[in-house]
Design a protein around this motif. Structure first.
Motif, PDB file in Angstrom:
ATOM      1  N   SER A  90      60.997  22.464   4.236  1.00  0.00           N
ATOM      2  CA  SER A  90      60.805  22.087   2.825  1.00  0.00           C
ATOM      3  C   SER A  90      59.641  21.124   2.671  1.00  0.00           C
ATOM      4  O   SER A  90      58.783  21.290   1.804  1.00  0.00           O
ATOM      5  CB  SER A  90      62.063  21.412   2.276  1.00  0.00           C
ATOM      6  OG  SER A  90      63.182  22.243   2.454  1.00  0.00           O
ATOM      7  N   ARG A  91      59.629  20.111   3.512  1.00  0.00           N
ATOM      8  CA  ARG A  91      58.584  19.101   3.406  1.00  0.00           C
ATOM      9  C   ARG A  91      57.213  19.682   3.749  1.00  0.00           C
ATOM     10  O   ARG A  91      56.202  19.301   3.174  1.00  0.00           O
ATOM     11  CB  ARG A  91      58.902  17.894   4.292  1.00  0.00           C
ATOM     12  CG  ARG A  91      60.187  17.168   3.861  1.00  0.00           C
ATOM     13  CD  ARG A  91      60.434  15.951   4.726  1.00  0.00           C
ATOM     14  NE  ARG A  91      59.356  14.984   4.596  1.00  0.00           N
ATOM     15  CZ  ARG A  91      59.318  14.004   3.695  1.00  0.00           C
ATOM     16  NH1 ARG A  91      60.328  13.844   2.871  1.00  0.00           N
ATOM     17  NH2 ARG A  91      58.299  13.185   3.649  1.00  0.00           N
ATOM     18  N   LYS A 141      65.542  23.067   8.079  1.00  0.00           N
ATOM     19  CA  LYS A 141      65.436  23.274   6.636  1.00  0.00           C
ATOM     20  C   LYS A 141      64.602  22.184   5.954  1.00  0.00           C
ATOM     21  O   LYS A 141      63.761  22.467   5.120  1.00  0.00           O
ATOM     22  CB  LYS A 141      66.839  23.325   6.012  1.00  0.00           C
ATOM     23  CG  LYS A 141      67.770  24.342   6.647  1.00  0.00           C
ATOM     24  CD  LYS A 141      69.136  24.370   5.975  1.00  0.00           C
ATOM     25  CE  LYS A 141      69.939  23.079   6.049  1.00  0.00           C
ATOM     26  NZ  LYS A 141      70.331  22.677   7.418  1.00  0.00           N
ATOM     27  N   THR A 142      64.874  20.941   6.331  1.00  0.00           N
ATOM     28  CA  THR A 142      64.151  19.842   5.679  1.00  0.00           C
ATOM     29  C   THR A 142      62.686  19.810   6.108  1.00  0.00           C
ATOM     30  O   THR A 142      61.793  19.638   5.276  1.00  0.00           O
ATOM     31  CB  THR A 142      64.849  18.496   5.981  1.00  0.00           C
ATOM     32  OG1 THR A 142      66.135  18.528   5.353  1.00  0.00           O
ATOM     33  CG2 THR A 142      64.057  17.316   5.437  1.00  0.00           C
ATOM     34  N   GLN A 152      54.556  16.470   4.755  1.00  0.00           N
ATOM     35  CA  GLN A 152      54.665  16.054   6.145  1.00  0.00           C
ATOM     36  C   GLN A 152      53.535  15.067   6.455  1.00  0.00           C
ATOM     37  O   GLN A 152      52.398  15.306   6.082  1.00  0.00           O
ATOM     38  CB  GLN A 152      54.528  17.306   7.020  1.00  0.00           C
ATOM     39  CG  GLN A 152      55.520  17.498   8.135  1.00  0.00           C
ATOM     40  CD  GLN A 152      56.905  16.964   7.960  1.00  0.00           C
ATOM     41  OE1 GLN A 152      57.153  15.802   8.178  1.00  0.00           O
ATOM     42  NE2 GLN A 152      57.831  17.816   7.581  1.00  0.00           N
ATOM     43  N   SER A 190      72.951  22.105  10.382  1.00  0.00           N
ATOM     44  CA  SER A 190      72.186  20.872  10.450  1.00  0.00           C
ATOM     45  C   SER A 190      71.260  20.947  11.669  1.00  0.00           C
ATOM     46  O   SER A 190      71.665  21.379  12.746  1.00  0.00           O
ATOM     47  CB  SER A 190      73.174  19.716  10.587  1.00  0.00           C
ATOM     48  OG  SER A 190      72.464  18.550  10.837  1.00  0.00           O
ATOM     49  N   ASP A 198      66.563  19.978  -1.795  1.00  0.00           N
ATOM     50  CA  ASP A 198      67.033  19.914  -0.405  1.00  0.00           C
ATOM     51  C   ASP A 198      68.404  19.242  -0.365  1.00  0.00           C
ATOM     52  O   ASP A 198      68.505  18.031  -0.541  1.00  0.00           O
ATOM     53  CB  ASP A 198      66.020  19.140   0.449  1.00  0.00           C
ATOM     54  CG  ASP A 198      66.385  19.145   1.931  1.00  0.00           C
ATOM     55  OD1 ASP A 198      67.368  19.811   2.317  1.00  0.00           O
ATOM     56  OD2 ASP A 198      65.677  18.468   2.707  1.00  0.00           O
ATOM     57  N   GLU A 199      69.437  20.023  -0.151  1.00  0.00           N
ATOM     58  CA  GLU A 199      70.823  19.523  -0.125  1.00  0.00           C
ATOM     59  C   GLU A 199      71.088  18.606  -1.324  1.00  0.00           C
ATOM     60  O   GLU A 199      71.544  17.468  -1.141  1.00  0.00           O
ATOM     61  CB  GLU A 199      71.109  18.758   1.181  1.00  0.00           C
ATOM     62  CG  GLU A 199      70.726  19.504   2.447  1.00  0.00           C
ATOM     63  CD  GLU A 199      71.897  20.179   3.150  1.00  0.00           C
ATOM     64  OE1 GLU A 199      73.004  20.205   2.571  1.00  0.00           O
ATOM     65  OE2 GLU A 199      71.684  20.690   4.255  1.00  0.00           O
ATOM     66  N   PHE A 206      65.810  15.406  -3.310  1.00  0.00           N
ATOM     67  CA  PHE A 206      66.367  15.223  -1.968  1.00  0.00           C
ATOM     68  C   PHE A 206      67.855  14.948  -2.034  1.00  0.00           C
ATOM     69  O   PHE A 206      68.429  14.721  -3.089  1.00  0.00           O
ATOM     70  CB  PHE A 206      65.673  14.052  -1.266  1.00  0.00           C
ATOM     71  CG  PHE A 206      64.193  14.194  -1.181  1.00  0.00           C
ATOM     72  CD1 PHE A 206      63.607  14.847  -0.107  1.00  0.00           C
ATOM     73  CD2 PHE A 206      63.371  13.682  -2.180  1.00  0.00           C
ATOM     74  CE1 PHE A 206      62.234  14.989  -0.035  1.00  0.00           C
ATOM     75  CE2 PHE A 206      61.993  13.816  -2.111  1.00  0.00           C
ATOM     76  CZ  PHE A 206      61.423  14.468  -1.035  1.00  0.00           C
ATOM     77  N   GLN A 207      68.437  14.892  -0.842  1.00  0.00           N
ATOM     78  CA  GLN A 207      69.874  14.682  -0.724  1.00  0.00           C
ATOM     79  C   GLN A 207      70.322  13.344  -1.297  1.00  0.00           C
ATOM     80  O   GLN A 207      71.257  13.275  -2.077  1.00  0.00           O
ATOM     81  CB  GLN A 207      70.276  14.762   0.745  1.00  0.00           C
ATOM     82  CG  GLN A 207      71.731  14.458   0.987  1.00  0.00           C
ATOM     83  CD  GLN A 207      72.121  14.691   2.432  1.00  0.00           C
ATOM     84  OE1 GLN A 207      71.399  15.368   3.165  1.00  0.00           O
ATOM     85  NE2 GLN A 207      73.242  14.138   2.832  1.00  0.00           N
ATOM     86  N   VAL A 237      68.149  24.427  -0.830  1.00  0.00           N
ATOM     87  CA  VAL A 237      68.328  24.274   0.616  1.00  0.00           C
ATOM     88  C   VAL A 237      69.706  23.686   0.872  1.00  0.00           C
ATOM     89  O   VAL A 237      70.062  22.666   0.278  1.00  0.00           O
ATOM     90  CB  VAL A 237      67.255  23.312   1.173  1.00  0.00           C
ATOM     91  CG1 VAL A 237      67.466  23.058   2.655  1.00  0.00           C
ATOM     92  CG2 VAL A 237      65.854  23.866   0.916  1.00  0.00           C
ATOM     93  N   THR A 238      70.484  24.328   1.739  1.00  0.00           N
ATOM     94  CA  THR A 238      71.829  23.824   1.973  1.00  0.00           C
ATOM     95  C   THR A 238      72.396  24.325   3.301  1.00  0.00           C
ATOM     96  O   THR A 238      72.019  25.384   3.787  1.00  0.00           O
ATOM     97  CB  THR A 238      72.780  24.238   0.821  1.00  0.00           C
ATOM     98  OG1 THR A 238      74.109  23.821   1.129  1.00  0.00           O
ATOM     99  CG2 THR A 238      72.793  25.745   0.622  1.00  0.00           C
TER     100      THR A 238
END
Ligand code: ADP
Ligand code: MG
Length: 357
Positions: A62-63, A58-59, A69, A54, A190-191, A107-108, A222-223
């Motif tokens: 990804s964005r 990663k996020t 962004q 964490s 993403d997760e 997304f998560q 993504v994880t």
């Protein structure tokens, strides 16, 4: 699937090419380099895992890849090309075109992306209506088709449901349906299963696998959980402090990792077949403060193999000699020291024979 190769600047290029990508937030306490020079490629139909603790970036990565962004207080450098279309510096209109036809992201937490007061059918239909110009009836028929595709039982009834009436797993299926509405060539997840219970996690991941095969998409998964990517990805990139510290075919990263951080991640990951009482190692120390990154390797303060050089000079990615396998470390582990032979754990527990090569 996009067949718009006529717009492709270079048809031989991989579907996604990321080159020296940087994302820096301008914060009140100075520049925060969340992504620091990331490069990788992804072919059609390939699945790439992006792993890291964490806070490893990663996020944000990804964005940034998706062009999501915000433009204020963020500086993005380098290049991201989908089918030859540049994302970095693209206009809003160009991005919309790419989001509609080439790439989609899930997304998560589906609740933050779903509108709680709009029926799910309408939310799926809206993107079909707005992006693809379908009539209301066409959009409804397609929405029900999509709900069926993502394995939602009684799709006609669920079409009329509100997000709060669905379980977490079902909501994530709805998000996947929305993402697939425009036939993307790449799905970035993403997760996607973090926060769901283990059985539901497996169902969602299996669904993504199935959909990838059926729809011939590229997938970025993504994880923070290496167990998730072991059997589901062709290649992996391992991130630390916004940089790629190891990358390669999944099999090579699991069995022959060279970066001590990769091993630490593996040892701190619950194994599929691990009895729940087995104690996992935690990675000592804390992730670095990105506002105060030192000169050398960002992992050095937490690394048992670190020498003086590690805190002075940052290692670049070097090839291991195995195709596509790179690591950034001055004191890498050698081949034999992979945890296959250690007494604490084995990649076998990740389903060694199933780890994709
Ligand atoms: N909008 C923002 N402004 C400033 N810092 C941010 C912002 N978003 C993320 N960060 C920082 O960027 C780093 C990477 O975050 P993130 O990509 O979310 O990590 P991960 O997804 O791997 O957990 C973290 O240090 C985080 O605090
Ligand atoms: Mg994240």
């Amino acid at each position: 699937m996009s067949t718009e190769t006529n717009q492709n600047n270079n048809p031989d290029e991989d579907f996604l090419v990321v080159e020296n990508l940087t994302t820096t937030f301008n914060t009140a306490r100075g520049p925060l380099p969340a992504v620091g020079g990331v490069s990788f490629r992804l072919g059609h139909n390939e699945t790439l895992g992006v792993v890291g603790e964490s806070g490893s970036g990663k996020t944000v990565l990804s964005r940034t890849i998706m062009g999501l962004q915000p433009r204020t207080n963020v500086e993005v450098g380098g290049s991201v090309r989908f089918d030859g279309h540049e994302i970095v510096g693209a206009t809003e209109a160009e991005l919309r075109e790419i989001w509609g036809t080439k790439v989609a992201m899930i997304f998560q937490d589906p609740m933050t992306s779903l509108n709680p007061v709009t029926k799910i059918g309408k939310q799926i239909g809206e993107s079909l209506h707005v992006r693809l110009g379908m009539s209301k009836d066409e959009a409804k028929a397609r929405a029900i088709e999509l709900l069926t595709l993502v394995g939602i039982p009684s799709p006609e009834e669920r079409y009329e449901a509100y997000p709060t009436q669905l379980s977490g797993g079902m909501r994530q299926r709805v998000m996947i349906a929305i993402a697939l509405a425009c036939n993307p060539s790449l799905l970035l997840a993403d997760e996607p299963t973090t926060g769901l219970d283990v059985t539901i996690q497996a169902q969602i991941l299996n669904l993504l696998d199935e959909l990838q095969m059926k729809l011939q998409m590229s997938v970025i998964l993504v994880t923070h959980d290496l167990g998730v990517v072991a059997t589901r990805t062709d290649r992996i990139i391992v991130m630390y402090a916004g940089r790629v510290v190891e990358m390669g075919r999944t099999k090579d990263v699991f069995k022959d990792h060279r970066m001590p951080y990769t091993r630490a991640l593996l040892e701190s990951t619950p194994r599929v077949s691990n009895p729940s009482h087995t104690r996992l190692k935690t990675i000592p120390g804390r992730p670095p403060n990105l506002l105060k990154l030192a000169e050398g390797c960002a992992f050095a303060p937490r690394c048992s193999r670190a020498t003086e050089k590690c805190s002075q000079e940052r290692p670049n990615l070097e090839p291991t000699g195995t195709d596509g396998h790179y690591f950034a470390c001055w004191n890498p582990l050698d081949n034999q020291s992979a945890p296959v032979s250690s007494s604490t754990g084995s990649t076998k527990e990740f389903g060694e024979d199933n780890v994709r090569s």
